[in-house]
Design a protein around this motif. Structure first.
Motif, PDB file in Angstrom:
ATOM      1  N   GLU A  94       0.715  28.686  91.388  1.00  0.00           N
ATOM      2  CA  GLU A  94       1.592  28.922  92.530  1.00  0.00           C
ATOM      3  C   GLU A  94       1.809  27.629  93.318  1.00  0.00           C
ATOM      4  O   GLU A  94       2.916  27.316  93.752  1.00  0.00           O
ATOM      5  N   ARG A  95       0.733  26.867  93.449  1.00  0.00           N
ATOM      6  CA  ARG A  95       0.851  25.590  94.151  1.00  0.00           C
ATOM      7  C   ARG A  95       1.744  24.620  93.394  1.00  0.00           C
ATOM      8  O   ARG A  95       2.559  23.899  93.984  1.00  0.00           O
ATOM      9  N   GLU A  96       1.627  24.597  92.083  1.00  0.00           N
ATOM     10  CA  GLU A  96       2.451  23.704  91.268  1.00  0.00           C
ATOM     11  C   GLU A  96       3.930  24.022  91.457  1.00  0.00           C
ATOM     12  O   GLU A  96       4.774  23.119  91.526  1.00  0.00           O
ATOM     13  N   GLY A  97       4.241  25.297  91.570  1.00  0.00           N
ATOM     14  CA  GLY A  97       5.632  25.684  91.814  1.00  0.00           C
ATOM     15  C   GLY A  97       6.126  25.173  93.154  1.00  0.00           C
ATOM     16  O   GLY A  97       7.263  24.689  93.265  1.00  0.00           O
ATOM     17  N   ARG A  98       5.268  25.261  94.187  1.00  0.00           N
ATOM     18  CA  ARG A  98       5.661  24.763  95.504  1.00  0.00           C
ATOM     19  C   ARG A  98       5.867  23.252  95.481  1.00  0.00           C
ATOM     20  O   ARG A  98       6.791  22.732  96.109  1.00  0.00           O
ATOM     21  N   ILE A  99       5.000  22.564  94.770  1.00  0.00           N
ATOM     22  CA  ILE A  99       5.123  21.099  94.674  1.00  0.00           C
ATOM     23  C   ILE A  99       6.418  20.714  93.971  1.00  0.00           C
ATOM     24  O   ILE A  99       7.120  19.785  94.388  1.00  0.00           O
ATOM     25  N   GLN A 100       6.752  21.426  92.900  1.00  0.00           N
ATOM     26  CA  GLN A 100       7.983  21.130  92.174  1.00  0.00           C
ATOM     27  C   GLN A 100       9.209  21.359  93.049  1.00  0.00           C
ATOM     28  O   GLN A 100      10.166  20.581  93.014  1.00  0.00           O
ATOM     29  N   GLU A 101       9.199  22.434  93.847  1.00  0.00           N
ATOM     30  CA  GLU A 101      10.328  22.690  94.745  1.00  0.00           C
ATOM     31  C   GLU A 101      10.453  21.587  95.797  1.00  0.00           C
ATOM     32  O   GLU A 101      11.558  21.124  96.098  1.00  0.00           O
ATOM     33  N   ALA A 102       9.320  21.159  96.361  1.00  0.00           N
ATOM     34  CA  ALA A 102       9.349  20.091  97.363  1.00  0.00           C
ATOM     35  C   ALA A 102       9.847  18.792  96.748  1.00  0.00           C
ATOM     36  O   ALA A 102      10.658  18.068  97.346  1.00  0.00           O
ATOM     37  N   GLU A 103       9.379  18.489  95.537  1.00  0.00           N
ATOM     38  CA  GLU A 103       9.811  17.255  94.878  1.00  0.00           C
ATOM     39  C   GLU A 103      11.312  17.281  94.602  1.00  0.00           C
ATOM     40  O   GLU A 103      12.013  16.280  94.785  1.00  0.00           O
ATOM     41  N   ALA A 104      11.824  18.423  94.173  1.00  0.00           N
ATOM     42  CA  ALA A 104      13.262  18.535  93.909  1.00  0.00           C
ATOM     43  C   ALA A 104      14.062  18.317  95.192  1.00  0.00           C
ATOM     44  O   ALA A 104      15.115  17.669  95.189  1.00  0.00           O
ATOM     45  N   SER A 105      13.557  18.839  96.307  1.00  0.00           N
ATOM     46  CA  SER A 105      14.227  18.662  97.592  1.00  0.00           C
ATOM     47  C   SER A 105      14.227  17.190  98.010  1.00  0.00           C
ATOM     48  O   SER A 105      15.240  16.665  98.479  1.00  0.00           O
ATOM     49  N   ILE A 106      13.089  16.513  97.837  1.00  0.00           N
ATOM     50  CA  ILE A 106      12.991  15.093  98.192  1.00  0.00           C
ATOM     51  C   ILE A 106      13.898  14.256  97.293  1.00  0.00           C
ATOM     52  O   ILE A 106      14.554  13.309  97.750  1.00  0.00           O
ATOM     53  N   GLN A 107      13.966  14.618  96.027  1.00  0.00           N
ATOM     54  CA  GLN A 107      14.831  13.893  95.096  1.00  0.00           C
ATOM     55  C   GLN A 107      16.298  14.056  95.488  1.00  0.00           C
ATOM     56  O   GLN A 107      17.075  13.083  95.446  1.00  0.00           O
ATOM     57  N   ARG A 108      16.699  15.266  95.870  1.00  0.00           N
ATOM     58  CA  ARG A 108      18.083  15.475  96.324  1.00  0.00           C
ATOM     59  C   ARG A 108      18.372  14.650  97.574  1.00  0.00           C
ATOM     60  O   ARG A 108      19.446  14.046  97.703  1.00  0.00           O
ATOM     61  N   LEU A 109      17.400  14.625  98.489  1.00  0.00           N
ATOM     62  CA  LEU A 109      17.580  13.849  99.716  1.00  0.00           C
ATOM     63  C   LEU A 109      17.751  12.366  99.403  1.00  0.00           C
ATOM     64  O   LEU A 109      18.613  11.700  99.985  1.00  0.00           O
ATOM     65  N   ALA A 110      16.954  11.865  98.473  1.00  0.00           N
ATOM     66  CA  ALA A 110      17.065  10.456  98.094  1.00  0.00           C
ATOM     67  C   ALA A 110      18.452  10.145  97.550  1.00  0.00           C
ATOM     68  O   ALA A 110      19.033   9.087  97.845  1.00  0.00           O
TER      69      ALA A 110
END
Length: 341
Positions: A94-110
């Motif tokens: 479950e944590r890995e899923g949250r991390i992946q979502e956060a990373e995708a959001s940061i990547q979009r922001l970049a």
């Protein structure tokens, strides 16, 4: 053209807000974020250890209190370990899923920030103090984040699950997509000049030193009725004294030099100015004694020390305070926000 990426905290957001502010000689991109300690817009990235171990402690206590046979205890312990392993596996997934979502959001922001900054522009990051630690961890200004968990107090030979518990994830993800240098040139002449229009009083006080000070003094000498320069003894060199003498000969304005034993003594100043003055503060001391400044003075914090501004406004509300961080935070937009994919 340089681009300043200004990151600040704004509560209640569901996703990052970006805003380009086209200024005359450089580009500013403001980015509002709602982040916390290893938290990205309400999404917790750490492993909830208390949840994983609370039941464990209760069961062990219960087992110790019961006087059952050795075989029964052993079977119960095996069952407990299997359940704990399954629970931990579910938590990690479950944590890995949250991390992946956060990373995708940061990547979009970049990607959005890169689009706004423009191709080929040199970008520098500026972080409001309220989110700097959350995004950069213990990284010092200009340094890299240490992603080797062994340097965070967790030995390398500890299993992966245990290492994850000791790793702060958000700074690692942030550094992966925002590795631009952090802005440090606050006392450079170009940036000092951005604040000088606020210096509208005829009396001037300079605190500390910077390479651009002689040029600033010469440029604005025509509007000066008085000038005091307070600096550490070690910085009051023959070169500085020679400049002061030459300046008096050329302009007729005598610079009043005052020294303190070291930079730490700025917090003990008892008299900065008796008349309302423009105070050009090049020190990084956040706790300067502002009671020695005349009411109505204008304080230009050339190093953009946020704690200093808070103290000045709290202790001396009759003194106006300006800094580049405040200027970036409230600059009016001069260009339209491009439509991003």
């Amino acid at each position: 053209m340089d681009t300043i990426l200004y990151f600040y905290k704004k509560r209640g957001l569901q996703e990052p807000e970006t805003e380009p502010v086209g200024l005359k000689s450089y580009m500013l991109v403001r980015v509002a974020l709602d982040v916390g300690e290893d938290e990205w817009f309400g999404t917790k990235l750490e492993l909830p250890e208390s949840e994983a171990h609370s039941e464990d402690a209760e069961r062990c206590e219960s087992d110790r209190g019961r006087k059952k046979g050795w075989f029964l205890k052993r079977r119960r312990e095996r069952k407990r370990r299997r359940e704990e392993a399954m629970r931990m596996e579910a938590l990690l997934a479950e944590r890995e899923g949250r991390i992946q979502e956060a990373e995708a959001s940061i990547q979009r922001l970049a990607g959005q920030v890169a689009e706004l900054a423009g191709e080929g522009n040199v970008c520098y990051c500026v972080y409001e103090s309220g989110i700097r630690k959350q995004l950069l961890g213990n990284r010092g200004c200009g340094s890299k984040i240490m992603t080797d968990v062994s340097e965070k107090g967790c030995p390398e030979d500890v299993p992966g699950i245990e290492r994850d518990r000791h790793t702060t994830i958000l700074p690692v993800l942030w550094q992966r997509y925002f590795d631009q240098s952090e802005f440090t040139d606050y006392s450079g002449r170009f940036w000092v000049e951005q604040l000088m229009p606020e210096a509208v009083l005829p009396h001037f006080v300079i605190l500390g030193t910077a390479a651009c000070i002689p040029e600033i003094i010469e440029k604005y000498a025509g509007g000066m009725k008085s000038l005091k320069w307070i600096l550490p003894e070690a910085d009051c060199t023959e070169e500085v004294q020679g400049f002061v003498e030459d300046f008096y000969i050329e302009s007729g304005l005598a610079v009043s030099l005052q020294t303190v034993s070291d930079a730490g003594e700025f917090r003990k100043l008892h008299r900065i100015c008796v008349l309302p003055s423009n105070i050009l503060d090049f020190t990084e001391e956040p706790n300067i004694n502002t009671s020695g400044a005349a009411p109505g003075s204008i304080w230009l914090d050339m190093q953009s020390v946020e704690e200093k501004r808070r103290r000045i406004l709290r202790r001396s509300p009759e003194i106006a305070c300006f800094s580049m961080k405040e200027k970036w935070k409230y600059a009016q937009r001069r260009c339209k926000n491009p439509v991003l994919p």
